[in-house]
Design a protein around this motif. Structure first.
Motif, mmCIF file in Angstrom:
data_model
loop_
_atom_site.group_PDB
_atom_site.id
_atom_site.type_symbol
_atom_site.label_atom_id
_atom_site.label_comp_id
_atom_site.label_asym_id
_atom_site.label_seq_id
_atom_site.Cartn_x
_atom_site.Cartn_y
_atom_site.Cartn_z
ATOM 1 N N VAL A 89 1.254 -1.083 0.240
ATOM 2 C CA VAL A 89 -0.040 -0.229 -0.153
ATOM 3 C C VAL A 89 0.835 0.867 -0.030
ATOM 4 C CG1 VAL A 89 -1.918 1.584 1.550
ATOM 5 C CG2 VAL A 89 -1.852 -1.375 0.797
ATOM 6 N N LEU A 90 1.721 1.145 0.508
ATOM 7 C CA LEU A 90 2.701 2.663 0.707
ATOM 8 C C LEU A 90 3.645 2.249 -0.348
ATOM 9 C CD1 LEU A 90 4.229 1.765 4.616
ATOM 10 C CD2 LEU A 90 2.661 4.022 4.040
ATOM 11 N N THR A 91 3.809 1.255 -0.769
ATOM 12 C CA THR A 91 5.145 2.156 -2.379
ATOM 13 C C THR A 91 4.091 2.712 -2.998
ATOM 14 O OG1 THR A 91 5.893 0.020 -1.596
ATOM 15 C CG2 THR A 91 6.510 0.519 -3.955
ATOM 16 N N ARG A 92 2.208 1.839 -3.270
ATOM 17 C CA ARG A 92 1.394 1.959 -4.298
ATOM 18 C C ARG A 92 1.455 3.198 -3.921
ATOM 19 N NH1 ARG A 92 -2.786 5.353 -6.078
ATOM 20 N NH2 ARG A 92 -4.406 4.136 -7.737
ATOM 21 N N TYR A 93 1.121 4.160 -2.711
ATOM 22 C CA TYR A 93 1.113 5.740 -3.221
ATOM 23 C C TYR A 93 2.011 6.443 -3.186
ATOM 24 C CZ TYR A 93 -3.841 5.135 -1.224
ATOM 25 O OH TYR A 93 -5.176 4.570 -1.834
ATOM 26 N N ALA A 94 3.533 5.875 -2.888
ATOM 27 C CA ALA A 94 4.789 6.899 -3.112
ATOM 28 C C ALA A 94 5.318 6.752 -4.569
ATOM 29 C CB ALA A 94 6.266 5.470 -2.439
ATOM 30 N N ARG A 95 5.043 5.899 -4.957
ATOM 31 C CA ARG A 95 4.954 6.010 -6.582
ATOM 32 C C ARG A 95 4.074 6.489 -7.288
ATOM 33 N NH1 ARG A 95 7.949 1.988 -8.871
ATOM 34 N NH2 ARG A 95 8.874 0.627 -7.421
ATOM 35 N N TYR A 96 3.085 6.744 -6.728
ATOM 36 C CA TYR A 96 1.592 7.750 -7.505
ATOM 37 C C TYR A 96 2.101 9.692 -6.649
ATOM 38 C CZ TYR A 96 -2.705 9.878 -7.295
ATOM 39 O OH TYR A 96 -3.662 11.220 -7.212
ATOM 40 N N VAL A 97 2.748 9.341 -6.129
ATOM 41 C CA VAL A 97 3.313 10.962 -5.791
ATOM 42 C C VAL A 97 4.525 11.172 -5.969
ATOM 43 C CG1 VAL A 97 3.975 12.634 -3.750
ATOM 44 C CG2 VAL A 97 1.971 10.202 -3.049
ATOM 45 N N GLY A 98 5.058 10.206 -6.238
ATOM 46 C CA GLY A 98 6.618 10.561 -6.726
ATOM 47 C C GLY A 98 6.585 10.779 -8.513
ATOM 48 N N TYR A 99 5.416 9.816 -9.256
ATOM 49 C CA TYR A 99 4.810 10.447 -10.567
ATOM 50 C C TYR A 99 4.676 11.668 -10.654
ATOM 51 C CZ TYR A 99 5.454 5.290 -11.479
ATOM 52 O OH TYR A 99 6.062 4.345 -11.279
ATOM 53 N N ARG A 100 3.223 11.802 -9.472
ATOM 54 C CA ARG A 100 2.933 13.623 -10.015
ATOM 55 C C ARG A 100 3.737 14.024 -9.375
ATOM 56 N NH1 ARG A 100 -2.261 14.487 -9.306
ATOM 57 N NH2 ARG A 100 -1.845 15.966 -8.559
ATOM 58 N N PHE A 101 4.952 14.590 -8.374
ATOM 59 C CA PHE A 101 5.723 15.365 -8.945
ATOM 60 C C PHE A 101 6.681 15.080 -10.074
ATOM 61 C CE2 PHE A 101 10.439 15.912 -7.815
ATOM 62 C CZ PHE A 101 10.505 17.233 -7.369
ATOM 63 N N GLY A 102 6.932 14.302 -10.591
ATOM 64 C CA GLY A 102 8.327 13.803 -12.125
ATOM 65 C C GLY A 102 7.196 14.973 -13.062
ATOM 66 N N ALA A 103 5.741 14.605 -13.014
ATOM 67 C CA ALA A 103 5.239 15.305 -13.986
ATOM 68 C C ALA A 103 4.854 16.660 -14.235
ATOM 69 C CB ALA A 103 3.753 14.302 -13.984
ATOM 70 N N ARG A 104 4.913 16.972 -12.946
ATOM 71 C CA ARG A 104 5.057 18.457 -12.700
ATOM 72 C C ARG A 104 6.066 19.236 -12.671
ATOM 73 N NH1 ARG A 104 1.220 17.466 -7.991
ATOM 74 N NH2 ARG A 104 3.124 17.183 -6.678
ATOM 75 N N ALA A 105 7.268 18.751 -12.032
ATOM 76 C CA ALA A 105 8.886 18.944 -12.852
ATOM 77 C C ALA A 105 8.902 19.022 -14.424
ATOM 78 C CB ALA A 105 9.806 18.169 -12.105
ATOM 79 N N ALA A 106 8.508 17.949 -14.868
ATOM 80 C CA ALA A 106 8.918 17.749 -16.417
ATOM 81 C C ALA A 106 7.623 18.728 -16.614
ATOM 82 C CB ALA A 106 7.871 16.418 -16.859
ATOM 83 N N ALA A 107 6.892 19.602 -16.579
ATOM 84 C CA ALA A 107 6.126 20.365 -16.914
ATOM 85 C C ALA A 107 6.285 21.866 -16.900
ATOM 86 C CB ALA A 107 4.550 21.030 -16.472
ATOM 87 N N ARG A 108 7.455 22.109 -16.387
ATOM 88 C CA ARG A 108 8.465 23.400 -15.763
ATOM 89 C C ARG A 108 9.569 23.319 -16.277
ATOM 90 N NH1 ARG A 108 6.812 21.585 -9.936
ATOM 91 N NH2 ARG A 108 8.752 20.491 -9.481
#
Length: 579
Positions: free
Chosen positions: A84-103
């Protein structure tokens, strides 16, 4: 000769990465916490399994069943928690990566748009295109997918190594020392990989530039019989790109096999050394099993890191190329003063390229509403003068003033309300005719668009399948050179500046079309200042004054009739052209 775009160094990359973290600090901290908890939950299972083995070994009877059940239940809980923790960690990590890529994409676009026109024209178009179409997507893909995986794997690997050392320091040190083989090879790889991947990216940019220019000039190459020579140049560029790619491949062929072997060595070491220690009663069987499981778990994060190390190096090289634009020259701060009038004045203007001055002490005063023709042989400095008048370049020495304000220091948007440069090079955007015209003035009305096209003789626009809503270029309608130039001139009419610099703007039209377009522009530009770099002397004949240039100097200045009467350089040009 093109000017290379800068590439960021390691310190600049670290600062840029730190800024990305600060820009989304909350998400980054959440990624850290969630991954730490997930890794901690995963580390509990081998330790609990070791406890089960030791419990059974000490008392192999039914009295330990309850202990085993409780420990097994704890393993199940920890496993579920880790998932469960890994799933949410990856979810938050992907969102962080997508926002950083947009910037990163937005920052790249902003930096490109902030480049002065003079810089854009001198850098390699292929390099600039490759940074936007190859490097930016590479970083975006890496941040969205690989970066979270690598981050999780690195954190998990660090926790596992710590767990082995805590479990039994001697056993842990002896087994983990076997990882030194992989560490040595990895350091060898990293010392060479950055330069190799930057070279690979640069060679790819050069190849992209060559392909782009080949496609644009295919007819010229064929007409001049340069196909064989151009083919040899292309073959050489392909060979250079291939050699650069093989260089990075050779690095990978050393790295990956060595790492595969280094994964197995710690597990072998813990079993051999653990067996010796267990035979002497220095370590329990459960501890050996737990250490072996930890080291077996270490293979997955190490494998993930090594799987992406090639991609990470490519992304770092791409990131260095994108962040390098931060060191590129930018437009000077806009002058605060508003031009007092539309008068343009040049005083002792000199301008130099790499090989020395091409303009030598040019003095010129252009009155508002005047039509000035600039003529001269090829290489006389006419186009350079046009760029200075339009504020594209700044003089090396001397001044170019518009209404008392240095023209090169005006903000580009502000400057284009005053002066517009139209060259013989034109660009048709992959958009409708309407969209191509609205670039000059987004608020222009339908009537203004049609009047602008009519003013330059672009009657062909009305005959298109969807009129001015017909898509051009790409999969749409393609314009010939004369039509594309008329479209560029129509943008000038829409922009409505008080000064227009025409640098052989009708060069790609046949004489009849050029003459008709010039007549139409003469009506539309009535009352405006027009500076025409003329290759057809009929343009000079119709001008208020003619400036004759030779070797970077204005050698004659006056009306057409006066210059013909002087029987000097202009008179000779006129007789040669008219005869």
């Amino acid at each position: 000769m093109t000017t290379p775009l800068p590439v960021a160094d390691a310190a600049q990359i670290r600062r840029a990465a730190a800024n990305e973290i600060r820009a989304d600090r909350t998400a980054f901290i959440a990624v850290l916490v969630l991954n730490a908890l997930a890794v901690a939950a995963g580390l509990a299972s081998p330790w609990l399994l070791g406890k089960i083995i030791d419990a059974v070994g000490r008392s192999p009877t039914h009295t330990v069943v309850g202990t085993v059940d409780r420990l097994a239940l704890a393993i199940l809980v920890c496993t579920v928690a880790q998932i469960v923790l890994t799933r949410y960690a990856r979810y938050v990590g992907y969102r962080f990566g997508a926002r950083a890529a947009a910037r990163i994409r937005e920052r790249f676009l902003g930096r490109v748009l902030a480049l002065p026109a003079a810089v854009v024209e001198r850098v390699s178009g292929g390099d600039l295109i490759a940074r936007g179409t190859t490097d930016a997507p590479t970083i975006a893909a890496m941040l969205r997918t690989a970066a979270p995986d690598v981050f999780v794997a690195a954190l998990q690997g660090a926790f596992i190594i710590g767990a082995v050392l805590v479990l039994h320091p001697v056993l842990g040190l002896s087994s983990l020392s076997c990882l030194l083989v992989g560490t040595v090879v990895l350091r060898w790889y990293l010392r060479r990989s950055r330069a190799a991947y930057l070279t690979e990216a640069a060679s790819g940019s050069q190849l992209a530039e060559l392909i782009a220019t080949s496609a644009a000039g295919a007819r010229t190459i064929e007409a001049l019989g340069l196909a064989q020579r151009h083919s040899a140049t292309t073959t050489s560029a392909v060979a250079t790109a291939r050699s650069a790619r093989l260089a990075t491949l050779r690095l990978r062929t050393v790295l990956f096999p060595t790492l595969d072997v280094s994964y197995v060595l710690p597990l072998v070491a813990v079993l051999l050394i653990g067996g010796v220690l267990h035979s002497r009663g220095a370590v329990s069987l459960g501890t050996i099993v737990a250490a072996a499981l930890y080291l077996r778990q270490l293979v997955d994060p190490l494998d993930t890191v090594m799987l992406w190390v090639d991609g990470v190096q490519t992304a770092v090289a791409s990131y260095a190329r994108l962040e390098g634009l931060a060191s590129a020259p930018t437009a000077k701060p806009a002058a605060s003063a508003e031009p007092a009038d539309n008068r343009i004045h040049l005083a002792d203007v000199r301008y130099a390229y790499d090989r020395g001055d091409v303009l030598h002490g040019v003095d010129l005063d252009i009155r508002p509403g005047e039509r000035l023709a600039v003529v001269g042989t090829s290489g006389a400095g006419k186009s350079t003068l046009a760029r200075l008048l339009a504020g594209v370049d700044a003089p090396r020495t001397g001044t170019v003033h518009l209404g008392g304000v240095p023209i090169s220091e005006l903000d580009p948007d502000r400057l284009r309300h005053h002066v517009v440069l139209v060259t013989q090079e034109q660009h048709v955007f992959n958009d409708t005719v309407r969209g191509n015209l609205l670039i000059a003035r987004p608020e222009a009305t339908e009537a203004q668009l049609r009047d602008a096209l009519a003013a330059v003789g672009a009657d062909w626009a009305a005959d298109l399948p969807n009129g001015i809503d017909t898509t051009l270029e790409g999969n749409g309608h393609r314009l010939d050179g004369a039509q594309a130039q008329q479209l560029s001139l129509a943008r000038v009419v829409i922009a409505d500046p008080h000064t227009v610099v025409l640098d052989e703007a009708t060069a790609q039209m046949d004489p009849t079309s050029a003459r008709d377009t010039e007549r139409a522009l003469g009506v539309v530009l009535e009352g405006r200042t027009v500076i025409a770099i003329a290759h057809r002397l009929q343009t000079a004949h119709d001008a208020d004054r003619v400036a004759v240039m030779d070797a970077g100097r204005i050698i004659e200045l006056g009306t057409h009739d006066d210059l013909v009467a002087r029987d000097g350089t202009y008179a000779a040009l006129w007789r040669s052209w008219h005869g």
